[in-house]
Design an enzyme around this catalytic site. Structure first.
Site, PDB file in Angstrom:
ATOM      1  CB  CYS A  86      -0.993  -0.039   1.157  1.00 59.14           C
ATOM      2  SG  CYS A  86      -2.357   1.099   0.910  1.00 59.14           S
TER       3      CYS A  86
ATOM      4  CG  HIS B  21      -3.583  -3.135   3.485  1.00 58.66           C
ATOM      5  ND1 HIS B  21      -2.495  -2.792   4.265  1.00 58.66           N
ATOM      6  CD2 HIS B  21      -4.052  -1.980   2.969  1.00 58.66           C
ATOM      7  CE1 HIS B  21      -2.321  -1.491   4.230  1.00 58.66           C
ATOM      8  NE2 HIS B  21      -3.243  -0.957   3.461  1.00 58.66           N
TER       9      HIS B  21
ATOM     10  CD  GLU C 120      -1.457  -5.643   6.002  1.00 61.13           C
ATOM     11  OE1 GLU C 120      -1.197  -6.020   4.839  1.00 61.13           O
ATOM     12  OE2 GLU C 120      -1.903  -4.508   6.259  1.00 61.13           O
TER      13      GLU C 120
END
Ligand code: MN
Length: 231
Positions: free
Chosen positions: A106, A205, A207
């Site tokens: 990002c 993202h 994660e």
């Protein structure tokens, strides 16, 4: 020996103090797939920091001040402190001298592009993109991976669903990078450096809602970092 992965964090300036912090899900994924996560304090000794780590993860964060790509801020934005931007640019340059694997997520992807001379869209909504699906709340969308790229080799397919929360994106891609992932509204969602072992930026993202695709990406990154580990 497990590879040491340096992660950059957010810096919050308030009450005359600076706080360094990080979403621990980045480190959890690194640990889960065989690395040791290490939060990097913005230090002067960038060369020494890079000499200690085996891979560099540039994490998510706020907007990069447009002055770093030759513009003034055109719209209201949440700016990342210059101390973070300058530390990250210095880390990228030094990591590339050493050939370290680099993963930008990002803000981290945007930082990589800016560090290498590229430019960003300051606000997708105002620059004629279907921005809604890129933002938190509506932030789950499909991206398309180009066959024949390093990224395709890692992911093994041409379409994946990702968790998206960004209002900026890569506009002019830096020299030496190539686009490997896009959305249907043509936003650049991923790039790589073909002449480099592992330098990948993703606009989403992995994660936040870890899935099989997050695993492939982190595993690829950590395996590369293990490969350059000096005994
Ligand atoms: Mn997106």
């Amino acid at each position: 020996m497990k590879p040491l992965i340096g992660i950059t964090g957010d810096i919050d300036e308030r009450d005359g103090k600076r706080y360094l912090y990080i979403d621990t899900r980045y480190g959890s994924l690194i640990e889960e797939y065989g690395g040791i996560p290490l939060l990097l304090h913005p230090a002067e000794s960038v060369k020494e920091v890079i000499s200690k780590i085996d891979g560099l993860l540039l994490s998510g964060g706020e907007d990069i001040h447009p002055k770093y790509y030759g513009e003034e801020p055109k719209y209201p934005m949440e700016l990342s402190p210059d101390i973070r931007t300058e530390f990250e640019i210095a880390l990228v340059k030094e990591a590339m001298v050493k050939g370290l694997p680099i993963l930008g997520i990002c803000h981290g992807m945007q930082l990589l592009n800016v560090a290498l001379g590229g430019m960003l869209y300051q606000d997708l909504k105002r620059q004629n993109f279907v921005a809604k699906e890129h933002q938190l709340g509506d932030g789950r969308h499909q991206v398309f991976i180009t066959r024949g790229t390093q990224f395709f080799k890692i992911m093994g397919r041409t379409a994946i669903n990702v968790t998206s929360t960004h209002h900026q994106a890569v506009k002019n891609i830096a020299k030496g990078l190539r686009v490997c992932v896009r959305t249907t509204d043509s936003v650049i969602e991923g790039f790589e450096m073909p002449e480099y072992p592992f330098l990948i930026g993703v606009q989403w993202h992995p994660e936040k809602e870890p899935d099989e695709d997050s695993r492939r990406l982190f595993q690829g990154f950590i395996d590369q970092s293990l490969g350059i580990r000096t005994p």
